[in-house]
Scaffold this motif. Sequence first.
Motif, PDB file in Angstrom:
ATOM      1  N   ALA A 113     -36.868 -29.741  14.117  1.00  0.00           N
ATOM      2  CA  ALA A 113     -36.489 -28.462  13.517  1.00  0.00           C
ATOM      3  C   ALA A 113     -35.090 -28.582  12.928  1.00  0.00           C
ATOM      4  O   ALA A 113     -34.109 -28.176  13.549  1.00  0.00           O
ATOM      5  N   PRO A 114     -34.965 -29.179  11.737  1.00  0.00           N
ATOM      6  CA  PRO A 114     -33.631 -29.423  11.178  1.00  0.00           C
ATOM      7  C   PRO A 114     -32.899 -28.128  10.865  1.00  0.00           C
ATOM      8  O   PRO A 114     -33.501 -27.129  10.501  1.00  0.00           O
ATOM      9  N   GLY A 115     -31.612 -28.171  11.013  1.00  0.00           N
ATOM     10  CA  GLY A 115     -30.778 -27.015  10.748  1.00  0.00           C
ATOM     11  C   GLY A 115     -29.381 -27.188  11.299  1.00  0.00           C
ATOM     12  O   GLY A 115     -28.573 -26.277  11.245  1.00  0.00           O
ATOM     13  N   VAL A 116     -29.082 -28.304  11.853  1.00  0.00           N
ATOM     14  CA  VAL A 116     -27.793 -28.690  12.420  1.00  0.00           C
ATOM     15  C   VAL A 116     -27.428 -27.846  13.645  1.00  0.00           C
ATOM     16  O   VAL A 116     -26.352 -27.959  14.185  1.00  0.00           O
ATOM     17  N   ILE A 117     -28.310 -27.003  14.116  1.00  0.00           N
ATOM     18  CA  ILE A 117     -28.033 -26.208  15.315  1.00  0.00           C
ATOM     19  C   ILE A 117     -28.135 -27.080  16.564  1.00  0.00           C
ATOM     20  O   ILE A 117     -27.209 -27.148  17.364  1.00  0.00           O
ATOM     21  N   PHE A 118     -29.267 -27.739  16.736  1.00  0.00           N
ATOM     22  CA  PHE A 118     -29.469 -28.552  17.932  1.00  0.00           C
ATOM     23  C   PHE A 118     -28.550 -29.761  17.963  1.00  0.00           C
ATOM     24  O   PHE A 118     -28.199 -30.243  19.033  1.00  0.00           O
ATOM     25  N   LEU A 119     -28.142 -30.253  16.803  1.00  0.00           N
ATOM     26  CA  LEU A 119     -27.263 -31.413  16.755  1.00  0.00           C
ATOM     27  C   LEU A 119     -25.884 -31.078  17.306  1.00  0.00           C
ATOM     28  O   LEU A 119     -25.258 -31.906  17.965  1.00  0.00           O
ATOM     29  N   GLY A 120     -25.415 -29.867  17.078  1.00  0.00           N
ATOM     30  CA  GLY A 120     -24.138 -29.435  17.659  1.00  0.00           C
ATOM     31  C   GLY A 120     -24.213 -29.374  19.174  1.00  0.00           C
ATOM     32  O   GLY A 120     -23.301 -29.835  19.875  1.00  0.00           O
ATOM     33  N   PHE A 121     -25.308 -28.835  19.690  1.00  0.00           N
ATOM     34  CA  PHE A 121     -25.490 -28.800  21.137  1.00  0.00           C
ATOM     35  C   PHE A 121     -25.649 -30.201  21.718  1.00  0.00           C
ATOM     36  O   PHE A 121     -25.178 -30.487  22.820  1.00  0.00           O
ATOM     37  N   ALA A 122     -26.309 -31.083  20.976  1.00  0.00           N
ATOM     38  CA  ALA A 122     -26.475 -32.466  21.433  1.00  0.00           C
ATOM     39  C   ALA A 122     -25.126 -33.175  21.528  1.00  0.00           C
ATOM     40  O   ALA A 122     -24.868 -33.906  22.488  1.00  0.00           O
ATOM     41  N   CYS A 123     -24.269 -32.956  20.546  1.00  0.00           N
ATOM     42  CA  CYS A 123     -22.931 -33.564  20.596  1.00  0.00           C
ATOM     43  C   CYS A 123     -22.118 -33.010  21.762  1.00  0.00           C
ATOM     44  O   CYS A 123     -21.398 -33.743  22.432  1.00  0.00           O
ATOM     45  N   GLY A 166     -30.198 -34.820  28.214  1.00  0.00           N
ATOM     46  CA  GLY A 166     -30.280 -33.541  27.503  1.00  0.00           C
ATOM     47  C   GLY A 166     -29.828 -33.665  26.062  1.00  0.00           C
ATOM     48  O   GLY A 166     -30.422 -33.062  25.161  1.00  0.00           O
ATOM     49  N   ALA A 167     -28.789 -34.465  25.835  1.00  0.00           N
ATOM     50  CA  ALA A 167     -28.322 -34.703  24.467  1.00  0.00           C
ATOM     51  C   ALA A 167     -29.397 -35.412  23.647  1.00  0.00           C
ATOM     52  O   ALA A 167     -29.614 -35.086  22.474  1.00  0.00           O
ATOM     53  N   LEU A 168     -30.087 -36.351  24.261  1.00  0.00           N
ATOM     54  CA  LEU A 168     -31.161 -37.058  23.567  1.00  0.00           C
ATOM     55  C   LEU A 168     -32.313 -36.106  23.231  1.00  0.00           C
ATOM     56  O   LEU A 168     -32.849 -36.131  22.115  1.00  0.00           O
ATOM     57  N   ILE A 169     -32.676 -35.259  24.159  1.00  0.00           N
ATOM     58  CA  ILE A 169     -33.748 -34.287  23.919  1.00  0.00           C
ATOM     59  C   ILE A 169     -33.358 -33.318  22.799  1.00  0.00           C
ATOM     60  O   ILE A 169     -34.161 -33.005  21.921  1.00  0.00           O
ATOM     61  N   LEU A 170     -32.105 -32.866  22.805  1.00  0.00           N
ATOM     62  CA  LEU A 170     -31.654 -31.970  21.745  1.00  0.00           C
ATOM     63  C   LEU A 170     -31.598 -32.681  20.397  1.00  0.00           C
ATOM     64  O   LEU A 170     -31.866 -32.070  19.362  1.00  0.00           O
ATOM     65  N   GLY A 171     -31.267 -33.962  20.408  1.00  0.00           N
ATOM     66  CA  GLY A 171     -31.291 -34.732  19.171  1.00  0.00           C
ATOM     67  C   GLY A 171     -32.701 -34.869  18.623  1.00  0.00           C
ATOM     68  O   GLY A 171     -32.915 -34.801  17.406  1.00  0.00           O
ATOM     69  N   ILE A 172     -33.659 -35.054  19.498  1.00  0.00           N
ATOM     70  CA  ILE A 172     -35.055 -35.121  19.065  1.00  0.00           C
ATOM     71  C   ILE A 172     -35.515 -33.766  18.523  1.00  0.00           C
ATOM     72  O   ILE A 172     -36.219 -33.691  17.510  1.00  0.00           O
ATOM     73  N   LEU A 173     -35.103 -32.680  19.163  1.00  0.00           N
ATOM     74  CA  LEU A 173     -35.437 -31.348  18.659  1.00  0.00           C
ATOM     75  C   LEU A 173     -34.836 -31.109  17.277  1.00  0.00           C
ATOM     76  O   LEU A 173     -35.432 -30.410  16.448  1.00  0.00           O
ATOM     77  N   GLU A 174     -33.666 -31.680  17.024  1.00  0.00           N
ATOM     78  CA  GLU A 174     -33.046 -31.531  15.702  1.00  0.00           C
ATOM     79  C   GLU A 174     -33.894 -32.188  14.617  1.00  0.00           C
ATOM     80  O   GLU A 174     -33.987 -31.686  13.500  1.00  0.00           O
ATOM     81  N   VAL A 175     -34.519 -33.300  14.957  1.00  0.00           N
ATOM     82  CA  VAL A 175     -35.389 -33.966  13.988  1.00  0.00           C
ATOM     83  C   VAL A 175     -36.626 -33.103  13.708  1.00  0.00           C
ATOM     84  O   VAL A 175     -37.081 -33.013  12.569  1.00  0.00           O
TER      85      VAL A 175
END
Length: 93
Positions: free
Chosen positions: A23-33, A12-21
């Motif tokens: 749709a950039p905005g640092v939102i998905f990256l926080g959830f990925a972490c 799930g973290a990997l999928i959220l990291g890919i979504l961050e790429v």
Amino acid sequence: MIWTTWWAWLAGALILGILEVLAPGVIFLGFACGAALVGLLFAIGPVGDWLATSFPMTMVIFALASLASWVILRQVMGKRQNQPKIIENDIND
């Protein structure tokens, strides 16, 4: 139960990291972490066993880790340069 397996959280973290790429905005990256942290906690024996007993506690840890990582990332990355400047004073005054 899928929420108690460590690899599901890391996937799930990997999928959220890919979504961050995408749709950039640092939102998905926080959830990925946050998801990566919970996945690592499940991978550790005693802590993962304790977390597996309570789904709400797992979600609380995920939410707090996501919020903390989002705040840290926002401080590190700062304000985006493309945002419009807000003028609060009238130049005619």
